[in-house]
Motif scaffolding. Structure first.
Motif, short mmCIF file in Angstrom:
data_model
loop_
_atom_site.label_atom_id
_atom_site.label_comp_id
_atom_site.label_asym_id
_atom_site.label_seq_id
_atom_site.Cartn_x
_atom_site.Cartn_y
_atom_site.Cartn_z
N TYR A 43 0.84 -1.20 0.00
CA TYR A 43 0.00 0.00 0.00
C TYR A 43 0.87 1.25 0.00
O TYR A 43 1.70 1.43 0.89
CB TYR A 43 -0.91 0.02 1.23
N LEU A 44 0.70 2.10 -1.01
CA LEU A 44 1.43 3.36 -1.11
C LEU A 44 0.41 4.50 -1.07
O LEU A 44 -0.25 4.80 -2.07
CB LEU A 44 2.25 3.40 -2.41
N ARG A 45 0.25 5.11 0.11
CA ARG A 45 -0.75 6.14 0.33
C ARG A 45 -0.62 7.27 -0.70
O ARG A 45 0.47 7.77 -0.95
CB ARG A 45 -0.62 6.71 1.74
N GLY A 46 -1.73 7.63 -1.32
CA GLY A 46 -1.75 8.69 -2.32
C GLY A 46 -1.36 8.24 -3.72
O GLY A 46 -1.47 9.00 -4.67
N PHE A 47 -0.87 7.02 -3.85
CA PHE A 47 -0.47 6.50 -5.16
C PHE A 47 -1.33 5.32 -5.55
O PHE A 47 -1.98 5.33 -6.59
CB PHE A 47 1.01 6.10 -5.14
N GLY A 48 -1.35 4.28 -4.72
CA GLY A 48 -2.17 3.11 -5.02
C GLY A 48 -1.67 1.88 -4.31
O GLY A 48 -0.77 1.95 -3.47
#
Length: 97
Positions: A43-48
């Motif tokens: 999980y990469l917050r703000g990216f996907g």
């Protein structure tokens, strides 16, 4: 855009040598792959999110032999973009037909 393009852009913007940026990008990709192979989503917050999707078992056809084959259930990697990412693409790009 290719991996080489990404490396060149990051190198230019941050003033870091291309070889160092290349190593970081390669390591990032390897870690995402390793995590998915071990069953963990990334999980990469703000990216996907890089997630694992399960495909159900289904029946297919071998056209050359005109036979029915059974395709077993299996997992595949997938990318699900974050909502802010999707909205940015929707508002900042032109629709191409």
């Amino acid at each position: 855009m290719t991996k080489a393009d990404i490396v060149a852009i990051i190198s230019e913007k941050k003033g870091i040598e291309k070889g160092d940026v290349q190593a970081v990008v390669e390591t990032f990709m390897e870690e995402v792959k390793t995590s998915l192979e071990s069953g963990e989503n990334v999980y990469l917050r703000g990216f996907g999110s890089f997630i694992i999707k399960t495909r159900a078992e289904k029946t297919g056809r071998n056209i050359s032999k005109n036979t029915t084959i059974k395709i077993p259930a299996h997992n595949i990697p997938a990318f699900k973009p974050a909502k802010v990412f999707v909205e940015a693409v929707k508002t900042n790009t032109e629709v191409t037909v």
